[in-house]
Design an enzyme around this catalytic site. Structure first.
Site: not given
Ligand code: MV4
Length: 456
Positions: A210, A297, A299, A301, A304, A347
């Site tokens: 991505e 993404e 979820n 479920r 929290v 939390r």
């Molecule tokens: C990303 C991103 C930056 N750019 N995707 C972290 C875990 C997963 N759920 C997706 N995540 C991220 N995807 C792109 N294209 C940055 C993160 C990310 C993040 C996302 C949501 C909340 C906290 C985070 C902390 C670090 C990285």
């Protein structure tokens, strides 16, 4: 996509709660208010847990290690069979997004309180999830339209997408197996590292690519769909205040969105729920940057942080989840969902508030705050020993106010009243967070806590 007996009954008689801690208590409370009997299952480490005390029946399902107890599928399904439970609520974490578990439960004629196994499985595979959403018109982060299996393919995709690039695990979530390539010279290492980490963490080395977003916010939309084709959203939550992929504070609504954006993102999510024929509660996770939303993404479920949504909508989401699983129609249209004021959740974990080292131990004194707009979801009590085997979350403080400022003032007051003695907690961290100008101004991204607040 309806569960067994979906048309036969409007509510369950007895629900087995396959979880522990505050969320098990939360589910027990919804069941009790609905006249549903509860079965608590617990490890030997949780024999004295609050949800075990309150449940109508309890069954010990194994030793402390989660893999032998809260992840022990035969023990849990046997406990349901022996007690005559007609449904299992998986809670959060543990087996809550395990499609095989949902299938086994249903194969035993027990309702799984969650979506259809096929939807859990589809959303668990991040490439399938993105592809599904893209086809349903949900905006996604620009990237590879599927797995990237060779370095040559990765180079070609990166040239098309543009740097910086993020390589992610198909089986991922929670940040494991994620690697950034800032420029073409970093691509090979990032690609190989992401594959190696994914293989080690998930037993699956498939990765996808991505465009890397530098300072986005994490904004998620709560939805519900029923088995009759109805769907609604309950607005968004801003969960950008995170440390090592663990949420620390969540708020609803997001201080970053205007009414037009809020309505647009809600509609996108509801249309996707309808398009998928999704049944249950669900959450769409988006990254938000420069006025744009990108799905990352879903979820499948209960989450929290659901109480902040309950606070601003006045809707009991667990009750709704139970009703949907029993085959009942949602009973509300989008126009029936009204939003009021602002809510923030802190939390509170049994951790050192500076080093974040888990610090389980015995609670010698406990006093929860109260008053208008204050909710505490916690299974703690005076004399309770927090076991060392599980997640360190011990309490959620959820505060509602008629606007964000009132909510903040009330939250500071409630934090000052909260007494948890005998072990260190993150209450002092939350007190400092609620005094931080960036938080007060709502001016933070997913990087803020670690890169500014904790670093500075
Ligand atoms: C990303 C991103 C930056 N750019 N995707 C972290 C875990 C997963 N759920 C997706 N995540 C991220 N995807 C792109 N294209 C940055 C993160 C990310 C993040 C996302 C949501 C909340 C906290 C985070 C902390 C670090 C990285």
């Amino acid at each position: 996509m309806t569960g067994p007996g979906a048309e036969r009954q409007t509510v369950f008689e007895k629900v087995l709660i396959a979880n522990r801690g505050e969320i098990a208590l939360r589910i027990h409370r919804a069941c009790r208010e609905m006249g549903i009997k509860t079965v608590a299952v617990h490890s030997t480490a949780d024999a004295d847990a609050m949800h075990v005390r309150l449940a109508d029946e309890s069954v010990c399902i194994g030793p402390p290690a989660a893999r032998d107890s809260y992840l022990n599928v035969p023990a849990i399904v046997s406990a349901a069979a022996v007690t005559g439970a007609d449904a299992i609520h998986p809670g959060v974490g543990f087996l809550s997004e395990n499609a095989a578990f949902a299938e086994i439960v249903e194969a035993h004629g027990i309702a799984f309180i969650g979506p259809a196994p096929a939807h859990i499985e589809a959303m668990g595979d991040k490439i399938t999830a993105k592809r599904t959403m893209r086809e349903l018109g949900v905006p996604c982060v620009p990237g590879s339209d599927g797995p990237v299996s060779t370095l040559d393919q990765a180079k070609a995709e990166a040239a098309r997408i543009g740097y910086p690039i993020l390589i992610k695990a198909t089986a991922g979530g929670g940040g494991r197996g994620m690697k950034v390539a800032e420029a073409p010279e970093n691509l090979e290492e990032a690609f190989l590292m992401a594959r190696r980490e994914s293989a080690a963490a998930f037993g699956n080395d498939a990765v996808y690519m991505e465009r890397y977003l530098d300072q986005p916010r994490h904004i998620e939309v709560q939805v519900a769909g029923d088995s009759h084709g109805n769907a609604v959203h309950f607005g968004e939550r801003d969960c950008s205040v995170q440390r090592r992929h663990q949420k620390v504070v969540e708020e609803a609504p997001s201080p970053a969105l205007n009414a037009t954006e809020r309505e647009a993102i809600g509609k996108v999510a509801v249309d996707a729920v309808t398009g998928m024929g999704y049944r249950s509660l669900g959450t769409f996770e988006f990254l938000y940057e420069n006025g744009e939303f990108f799905f990352i993404e879903m979820n499948t479920r209960l989450q929290v942080e659901h109480p902040i949504t309950e606070a601003i909508t006045g809707i009991d989401l667990v009750r709704l989840q139970l009703q949907i699983a029993a085959g009942a129609p949602l009973g509300l249209r989008q126009a029936d969902v009204s939003f009021s004021g602002h809510a923030i959740e802190c939390r509170i974990t049994a951790e050192d508030p500076v080093t974040f080292q888990p610090r389980p131990g015995r609670v010698t004194d406990y006093h929860a705050p109260g008053g208008l707009g204050v909710r505490v979801d916690s299974a703690l009590y005076s004399g309770y020993a927090v076991p060392p085997h599980y997640d360190s979350l011990i309490a959620k403080l959820i505060v509602h106010g008629s606007n964000r400022n009132e909510c903040l003032l009330r939250l500071r007051r409630a934090l000052d009243e909260f007494v948890i003695d005998g072990l260190p907690t993150t209450i002092p961290l939350h007190q400092r967070l609620m005094a931080a100008p960036a938080f007060i101004n709502g001016d933070y991204s997913i990087r803020w806590l670690e890169q500014d607040f904790l670093a500075g």
